[in-house]
Design a protein around this motif. Structure first.
Motif, mmCIF file in Angstrom:
data_model
loop_
_atom_site.group_PDB
_atom_site.id
_atom_site.type_symbol
_atom_site.label_atom_id
_atom_site.label_comp_id
_atom_site.label_asym_id
_atom_site.label_seq_id
_atom_site.Cartn_x
_atom_site.Cartn_y
_atom_site.Cartn_z
ATOM 1 N N ARG A 163 -11.344 12.262 6.973
ATOM 2 C CA ARG A 163 -10.778 10.919 6.805
ATOM 3 C C ARG A 163 -11.846 9.890 6.447
ATOM 4 O O ARG A 163 -12.471 9.981 5.410
ATOM 5 N N THR A 164 -12.076 8.909 7.323
ATOM 6 C CA THR A 164 -13.015 7.835 6.973
ATOM 7 C C THR A 164 -14.467 8.301 6.929
ATOM 8 O O THR A 164 -15.329 7.576 6.425
ATOM 9 N N ARG A 211 0.825 -1.206 0.000
ATOM 10 C CA ARG A 211 0.000 0.000 0.000
ATOM 11 C C ARG A 211 0.859 1.257 0.000
ATOM 12 O O ARG A 211 0.589 2.220 -0.717
ATOM 13 N N THR A 235 -4.816 10.411 3.114
ATOM 14 C CA THR A 235 -5.067 10.206 4.544
ATOM 15 C C THR A 235 -3.866 9.563 5.218
ATOM 16 O O THR A 235 -3.432 9.999 6.294
ATOM 17 N N CYS A 294 -10.237 1.108 -2.726
ATOM 18 C CA CYS A 294 -10.312 1.998 -1.570
ATOM 19 C C CYS A 294 -9.087 1.853 -0.680
ATOM 20 O O CYS A 294 -8.558 2.844 -0.162
ATOM 21 N N GLY A 295 -8.628 0.632 -0.487
ATOM 22 C CA GLY A 295 -7.550 0.396 0.456
ATOM 23 C C GLY A 295 -6.162 0.731 -0.042
ATOM 24 O O GLY A 295 -5.260 0.978 0.760
ATOM 25 N N THR A 335 -7.594 7.647 0.430
ATOM 26 C CA THR A 335 -6.772 6.778 1.274
ATOM 27 C C THR A 335 -5.304 7.179 1.226
ATOM 28 O O THR A 335 -4.624 7.248 2.258
ATOM 29 N N CYS A 344 -7.712 -2.534 3.358
ATOM 30 C CA CYS A 344 -6.322 -2.078 3.316
ATOM 31 C C CYS A 344 -5.348 -3.134 3.808
ATOM 32 O O CYS A 344 -4.142 -3.023 3.594
ATOM 33 N N ILE A 396 -12.156 -0.928 4.212
ATOM 34 C CA ILE A 396 -11.615 -0.515 2.915
ATOM 35 C C ILE A 396 -10.597 -1.517 2.362
ATOM 36 O O ILE A 396 -9.888 -1.223 1.401
ATOM 37 N N CYS A 421 -15.367 8.304 3.489
ATOM 38 C CA CYS A 421 -15.597 6.970 2.936
ATOM 39 C C CYS A 421 -16.937 6.391 3.362
ATOM 40 O O CYS A 421 -17.605 5.710 2.586
#
Length: 473
Positions: free
Chosen positions: A216-217, A41, A123, A113-114, A120, A295, A293, A220
């Protein structure tokens, strides 16, 4: 209907689990985590961030390689210039991207998303600065609860200054895709930019600061529609981050060398690390949730815990519902194949259309006042207006000709120079002896030839059909 008929059977697939959410007044203190999925990531994030920042600075033939010039109504993508009449290509790109997202989501869940979603990526960049200036999750929690002293003020100030710097860089870079980057940089440095250019730079900087630093989230879970309709693309063969309830329950702490079976426990030691590293603040052990998400932070945390305990990895993993139930996952399934076929066909159409874009355009308009005119020499003359568009950014020379009628006389220039991006209107006339015509209406074809290309090049010649009228009965 009686009460028994109105009841809906609900199956508990999570087992006896309980939630742990590391929030304080709604704030999530994300614990730093390492591991193979977090490395992937992080690398993807830095690659995408670098591409985004360097994109406007790339040049092609002395010009900005990527420039979506709204004012001039042209999109420059390396050697290709897309004009308004070619915007169907952009619509096709958006549709291909949507279908590709559906395909990936059906196969691998919310990996978009992740791993690569800008929300993301930014963030996690902001969280990285937060960790550098304020410390680990526990230290950040303690700092927020402490009194405002010099230590707290300078740490908070340094963090927000870093956030603002990244936000301004983001706003500047985004607008640089629509305004020439060198011109934009000079105007901003000298405070001579127009109001709207400055406004949009600050607007996107503010959005970045607010979204990645504060919301942040929330973006989402409450604003982005993708988290809401993603479940429509999931099936029992979709790879999602999942907790193996059968293997993990009942959970509880135990000595490292103890046999969990003798204690009546599963492999989950209830360390709560999977929750502490989650950027969305959820407990994956509660089952699949729309906030997740994908991640993989909880996967890395759990695998490292399993290593320390001497247990097999995979208590939390990227897996499918079929695998969790000891079944067989099917990759080639109708829905996934359907998305793949649609995406392939649309991509092929896009490639064909993109490769067929002509570097010039031609339009023929007949004289609206009269169909034809008979000259003093007894010839029949038709008048046209030829519009020639140079769709490149360089000055080009074109040759003009006509086909379809023998012994036709061209009245007007047969070679023209057109500057890059310009359209010229050229009045021309065609005349011929009426005895050479066999019909009152004859088909003619105007030919525009790009002198800068080889004649064998398919894009060197452009034809446009029209009509030639005469007095023949």
């Amino acid at each position: 209907m009686n009460d028994k008929q109105q009841q809906i059977n609900v199956k508990d697939v999570t087992g006896p689990v309980r939630s742990h959410r590391p929030t304080d007044d709604g704030h999530i203190y994300v614990r730093a985590q390492t591991g193979k999925w977090q490395k992937l990531r992080k690398y993807l994030g830095w690659i995408l961030m670098s591409m985004f920042i360097l994109g406007p600075w790339m040049t092609w033939n002395g010009r900005q390689a990527l420039l979506f010039d709204v004012v001039q109504q042209r999109f420059q993508i390396f050697s290709t210039t897309i004009w308004p009449q070619d915007f169907t290509l952009l619509a096709l790109v958006i549709m291909i991207s949507a279908v590709a997202l559906f395909f990936v989501t059906t196969f691998l869940g919310r990996v978009w998303c992740g791993y690569v979603c800008p929300q993301t990526v930014w963030t996690f960049i902001f969280i990285w600065f937060e960790e550098k200036f304020e410390g680990s999750a526990n230290k950040r929690r303690q700092l927020d609860k402490s009194a405002w002293d010099f230590n707290k003020i300078w740490r908070k100030s340094a963090k927000h200054i870093a956030w603002l710097a990244v936000s301004l860089l983001t706003g500047f870079t985004f607008i640089a895709y629509f305004v020439p980057v060198k011109e934009l940089a000079l105007e901003l440095l000298t405070f001579s930019s127009s109001f709207w250019v400055g406004f949009w730079v600050l607007f996107f900087a503010f959005c970045t600061y607010g979204n990645a630093g504060w919301m942040r989230t929330i973006m989402c879970t409450h604003i982005c529609p993708y988290s809401r309709f993603q479940s429509a693309m999931f099936d029992k063969d979709t790879f999602t981050v999942s907790y193996d309830v059968e293997r993990g329950e009942s959970r509880g702490p135990r000595p490292r060398k103890a046999d969990p079976k003798e204690l009546g426990l599963g492999d989950c030691i209830d360390c709560n690390l999977c929750v502490q590293v989650c950027p969305a603040g959820i407990d994956i052990r509660d089952g699949l949730q729309y906030e997740c998400i994908n991640c993989g932070a909880c996967v890395d945390a759990c695998d490292q815990t399993m290593d320390r305990m001497g247990y097999e990895r995979g208590l939390i993993s990227y897996t499918t519902e079929h695998k969790l139930r000891h079944g067989v996952s099917h990759v080639a399934r109708p829905k996934l194949i359907g998305y793949g076929i649609v995406m392939t066909v649309m991509t092929a159409v896009f490639i064909y259309m993109a490769s067929s874009i002509m570097p010039m355009g031609i339009e023929i308009l007949r004289d609206r006042n009269q169909l034809y005119r008979e000259t003093s020499e007894g010839l029949i003359e038709n008048t046209y207006t030829m519009k020639i568009r140079n769709k490149t950014l360089d000055t080009e020379i074109y040759r003009l000709a006509v086909e379809g009628i023998d012994d036709v006389t061209w009245i007007g220039p047969q070679e023209v120079e057109v500057r890059g991006g310009e359209i010229i209107s050229l009045p021309i006339s065609l005349s011929t002896d009426p005895y050479l015509l066999s019909s009152p209406v004859s088909d003619v074809t105007f030919v525009l030839t790009h002198t800068g290309l080889y004649e064998s090049d398919s894009k060197a010649t452009l034809r446009h059909k029209s009509k030639f009228f005469s007095s023949i009965n």
